[in-house]
Design an enzyme around this catalytic site. Structure first.
Site, PDB file in Angstrom:
ATOM      1  CE1 TYR A   1     -24.442   5.213 -14.480  1.00 41.43           C
ATOM      2  CE2 TYR A   1     -22.875   6.875 -15.143  1.00 41.43           C
ATOM      3  CZ  TYR A   1     -23.384   6.036 -14.179  1.00 41.43           C
ATOM      4  OH  TYR A   1     -22.847   6.023 -12.927  1.00 41.43           O
TER       5      TYR A   1
ATOM      6  CD  GLU B   1     -23.982   3.209 -21.433  1.00 34.81           C
ATOM      7  OE1 GLU B   1     -23.643   3.571 -20.289  1.00 34.81           O
ATOM      8  OE2 GLU B   1     -25.097   2.778 -21.707  1.00 34.81           O
TER       9      GLU B   1
ATOM     10  CB  CYS C   1      11.433  33.436  -0.887  1.00 35.50           C
ATOM     11  SG  CYS C   1      10.711  33.877  -2.471  1.00 35.50           S
TER      12      CYS C   1
ATOM     13  CE  LYS D   1     -16.044   1.590 -14.141  1.00 36.56           C
ATOM     14  NZ  LYS D   1     -15.832   2.653 -13.194  1.00 36.56           N
TER      15      LYS D   1
ATOM     16  CB  CYS E   1       7.665  33.890   0.009  1.00 33.31           C
ATOM     17  SG  CYS E   1       8.498  35.478   0.088  1.00 33.31           S
TER      18      CYS E   1
ATOM     19  CB  CYS F   1       8.333  38.371  -2.842  1.00 39.30           C
ATOM     20  SG  CYS F   1       8.770  36.829  -3.632  1.00 39.30           S
TER      21      CYS F   1
HETATM   22  S1  IVH Z   1     -24.082   1.587 -15.171  1.00 40.27           S
HETATM   23  C1  IVH Z   1     -26.338  -1.381 -12.422  1.00 40.27           C
HETATM   24  N1  IVH Z   1     -22.736   3.110 -16.826  1.00 40.27           N
HETATM   25  O1  IVH Z   1     -19.039   2.994 -12.572  1.00 40.27           O
HETATM   26  C2  IVH Z   1     -25.399  -0.631 -13.288  1.00 40.27           C
HETATM   27  N2  IVH Z   1     -21.970   2.987 -14.576  1.00 40.27           N
HETATM   28  O2  IVH Z   1     -18.956   0.119 -10.637  1.00 40.27           O
HETATM   29  C3  IVH Z   1     -25.260   0.785 -12.943  1.00 40.27           C
HETATM   30  N3  IVH Z   1     -20.044   4.423 -14.109  1.00 40.27           N
HETATM   31  O3  IVH Z   1     -21.128   2.760  -9.805  1.00 40.27           O
HETATM   32  C4  IVH Z   1     -24.049   1.456 -13.444  1.00 40.27           C
HETATM   33  N4  IVH Z   1     -19.840   5.263 -16.113  1.00 40.27           N
HETATM   34  O4  IVH Z   1     -20.593   5.079 -10.742  1.00 40.27           O
HETATM   35  C5  IVH Z   1     -22.823   2.636 -15.563  1.00 40.27           C
HETATM   36  N5  IVH Z   1     -21.708   4.436 -18.416  1.00 40.27           N
HETATM   37  C6  IVH Z   1     -21.783   3.988 -17.160  1.00 40.27           C
HETATM   38  C7  IVH Z   1     -20.881   4.389 -16.150  1.00 40.27           C
HETATM   39  C8  IVH Z   1     -21.003   3.857 -14.860  1.00 40.27           C
HETATM   40  C9  IVH Z   1     -19.359   5.270 -14.884  1.00 40.27           C
HETATM   41  C10 IVH Z   1     -19.707   4.192 -12.686  1.00 40.27           C
HETATM   42  C11 IVH Z   1     -20.858   4.127 -11.740  1.00 40.27           C
HETATM   43  C12 IVH Z   1     -20.816   2.747 -11.142  1.00 40.27           C
HETATM   44  C13 IVH Z   1     -19.404   2.344 -11.394  1.00 40.27           C
HETATM   45  C14 IVH Z   1     -19.266   0.869 -11.692  1.00 40.27           C
END
Ligand code: IVH
Length: 681
Positions: free
Chosen positions: A224, A113, A405, A115, A423, A429
């Site tokens: 997610y 996925e 200015c 992040k 300014c 101006c």
């Molecule tokens: S799963 C127990 N999936 O990244 C697992 N986290 O340190 C729960 N994050 O605190 C998290 N995208 O804020 C998960 N596709 C994704 C994510 C994601 C961003 C963030 C989330 C988490 C941190 C990881």
């Protein structure tokens, strides 16, 4: 429409609008125009004010229902909110894969996925209704930010389909890049420090006290993770697919990967592709798909053993800082911009980067001639993140911020506690004049759409318009045939702009029509610092005419709801200036609206002569709605309890001191229901 019909129509509108919200914000496939949507929403609002007893808790009008909060209540998470262990190399991902195989001893399927780079949120739905939204906090306890989260359009207030009676789902609240850039421009204009990145901006927004302000920030969210079992669901992927069927926003970019090669391909694709996403991601997340294997792998003290994050490296290059330019915005705020020796970064040539303000220049200690590090994380706009001190030329001096200015030579000022230099020559101006004119004609202000940016510039350059009142002196003959030549630029031909008959006619017509624009928008159009649309509405609702507003003292101004000292000062300062007084006089002489047109009394004046103090939080209306109802039915709102007060309308959380005072003075304390009864016809 009778009462029964109204109830049916309210229900119907709620469902319809919910469906449109879902299509627009979750699926990104709208099926009606924004205009039609707004019409339906307005119809619903009107019906809800007329029949408050039929307002549904999941009504689409209730996204901004909550009252401002000082401190967010702390809530213990039912399931702790863990973070993921991070990795920065493919080696580490391989090690993770090996560990997983060792424990489970069989083939493993992963879900990859994106992040998201925002802040984690945990949502609870009970019987399909969003009941709670809590931030991560320290992982054990977080802040209850439900009212703020309810303003996020992609988070449904009500679910569809076969959702379980109660469940939690986690995700990330984020701010799209375009919104982040808009917000920072706005902040720089009013002298606030810009947010360093969209994540900080999203976090700052969710912690704001007033949900109305949060709503303006256009946050988004992706979900997610469901931290508990769901009946009949065996994999993470299926759980999210199921959640999608309930109307929740789940990314389309998840992928099932069966080996390291597929994982690596996913990583490489998104490392390249992320620059095209409308929001930032800072890596990808790899999760074991099978939920029973997840259980088997379990957790360390801090992280699940069944998932890992891979963080992208920000692309960084070195280049020379050749010079610094200073730009002047509409409000006079000065923005320093770095001119860089052109350098290729993540596929584009970078020549310029904003340095934001004097504090940021000082923090980085960048000097002309320095070799600077320029980074493009996921962001579109490149950032100077540091200086390579080894390459600093001998004798390089700290940057001395300009003190005049660059456009008009006026000495700059910097107010205490503000980041930006200004300014102060706001009325002469050039960029400020043009900026003010552009603001005046903009859609939410006077809406003179026959006068775009280029045309204003032309009128200004020909000396025909120097302030907003001059617009109303323009005549067809004066502007017909005006010309401007835009010199040829790299790869583009020279352009000639000229006002022909039709253009000139439309401009004059547009200006003419703007005389009908209601007073609140006129006040907003004047471009007084800190007087945005909402503030303009509050001020005009209170003072009714420009004369009364101009005559108001500091004390009278701060008595108005939502008007603080900063705004009051700015309003006073604006109207003190003779040029502004003259502009107002001229606008009025031209027939521009300078007072509130009282709407015709349509409600029976059931509360005539009665004064109310409204206090606390209500279930079916916001405090503002209640106050508006009091006025519509002929009553008066007062801010403090006195012997002249007739009723205290008490919601939850009303302070004990107020209650006591009302009791002592023998004033009736009534509830929201009592009040509804009073205005029932
Ligand atoms: S799963 C127990 N999936 O990244 C697992 N986290 O340190 C729960 N994050 O605190 C998290 N995208 O804020 C998960 N596709 C994704 C994510 C994601 C961003 C963030 C989330 C988490 C941190 C990881």
């Amino acid at each position: 429409m009778n009462k029964e019909e109204a109830k049916i129509r309210i229900d119907q509108l709620c469902e319809e609008l919910q469906e449109h919200n879902y299509r627009y914000y979750v699926l990104a496939q709208p099926s009606i125009s924004d205009y039609d949507f707004d019409q339906k929403l307005k119809e619903l609002e009107a019906l809800e004010t007329q029949y408050p007893e039929f307002v549904r808790p999941d009504s689409p009008t209730k996204r901004v229902g909550g009252e401002p909060t000082k401190d967010f209540p702390t809530v213990k998470h039912k399931y702790p909110m863990l973070s993921l262990s991070n990795s920065y190399s493919l080696e580490e991902i391989k090690e993770f894969d090996t560990r997983v195989h060792k424990v489970v001893g069989q083939e493993v399927e992963y879900v990859c996925e994106l992040k998201y780079d925002g802040l984690a949120i945990s949502l609870t739905y009970a019987n399909g209704i969003l009941t709670q939204a809590v931030t991560r906090g320290d992982g054990v306890r977080g802040d209850d930010v439900t009212n703020n989260v309810k303003t996020i359009r992609s988070i449904p207030l009500k679910l569809r389909g076969d959702y379980p009676p109660e469940f939690e789902i986690r995700g990330e609240v984020l701010m799209p890049r375009t919104e982040f850039e808009r917000l920072n421009r706005e902040r720089e204009e009013i002298g606030d420090n810009p947010f360093a990145n969209p994540r900080n901006a999203a976090a700052g927004s969710l912690k704001m006290q007033d949900p109305k302000e949060v709503a303006k920030r256009k946050l988004d969210a992706f979900l997610y993770y469901i931290p508990h079992e769901l009946p009949g669901i065996k994999t993470h992927y299926d759980a999210l697919k199921k959640a999608r069927s309930w109307g929740l926003k789940i990314s389309d970019n998840m992928a099932i990967c069966r080996d390291m090669n597929q994982i690596m391909e996913y990583i490489n694709d998104w490392d390249k592709g992320r620059q095209y996403l409308p929001y930032e991601i800072d890596g990808i997340v790899i999760k074991v798909n099978d939920l029973s294997l997840q259980q088997q792998l379990a957790y360390t003290a801090k992280n699940p053993r069944w998932a890992i994050a891979y963080k992208f490296k920000a692309e960084r290059v070195e280049t020379l800082l050749e010079s610094i330019d200073y730009q002047v915005g509409r409000t006079g705020a000065i923005t320093p911009v770095a001119n860089l020796k052109p350098v290729l970064l993540a596929g584009t040539t970078v020549k310029r980067a904003s340095l934001h303000n004097a504090d940021i220049i000082a923090q980085l200690d960048v000097r002309i001639g320095d070799t600077v590090y320029v980074e493009k994380g996921g962001e579109i706009i490149p950032k100077i993140v540091g200086v390579n001190l080894n390459k600093r030329p001998a004798g390089a001096q700290p940057v001395k911020f300009i003190d005049r200015c660059p456009e008009c030579g006026t000495p700059l000022i910097r107010k205490e506690g503000e980041a930006a230099h200004y300014c102060p020559n706001e009325d002469s101006c050039p960029p400020q004049i043009k900026g003010k004119l552009e603001h005046f004609i903009s859609r939410k202000a006077m809406n003179i759409d026959s006068l775009g940016e280029g045309k204003i510039e032309m009128l200004y350059d020909h000396g025909l318009v120097k302030n907003v009142a001059d617009l109303y002196d323009l005549t067809y003959t004066a502007i017909l045939g005006l010309e401007k030549v835009i010199p040829a630029e790299e790869g583009k031909k020279e352009k000639r702009l000229s006002f022909r008959e039709k253009t000139a006619e439309n401009i004059i017509k547009g200006i003419e029509q703007s005389r009908k624009v209601p007073f609140p928008r006129v006040l907003y159009a004047l471009g007084i610092r800190y007087v945005g649309e909402t503030v303009a509405k509050k001020l005009t609702a209170h003072f009714k005419t420009i004369n009364q507003l101009m005559a108001a003292s500091f004390e009278e101004l701060i008595l108005v709801e939502e008007i603080g000292e900063k705004i009051a000062e700015s309003v006073l300062l604006f109207f003190q200036k003779p040029v502004h007084q003259e502009i107002v006089t001229r606008l009025r002489a031209h027939g521009v609206q300078m007072e509130i047109k009282e709407t015709q009394v349509s409600e029976p004046q059931l509360l005539q002569g009665k004064s109310f103090v409204v206090s606390g939080i209500f279930e079916r209306h916001s405090r503002d709605e209640i106050k508006a109802l009091i006025e519509r039915f002929g009553g008066k709102n007062v801010s403090a309890i006195s012997s002249k007060t007739d009723f205290v309308l008490a919601g939850a959380n009303m302070g004990p001191a107020k209650k006591q005072k009302a009791k002592k003075l023998g004033i009736s304390i009534i509830s929201e229901e009592d009040f509804e009864e009073m205005i029932r016809q």
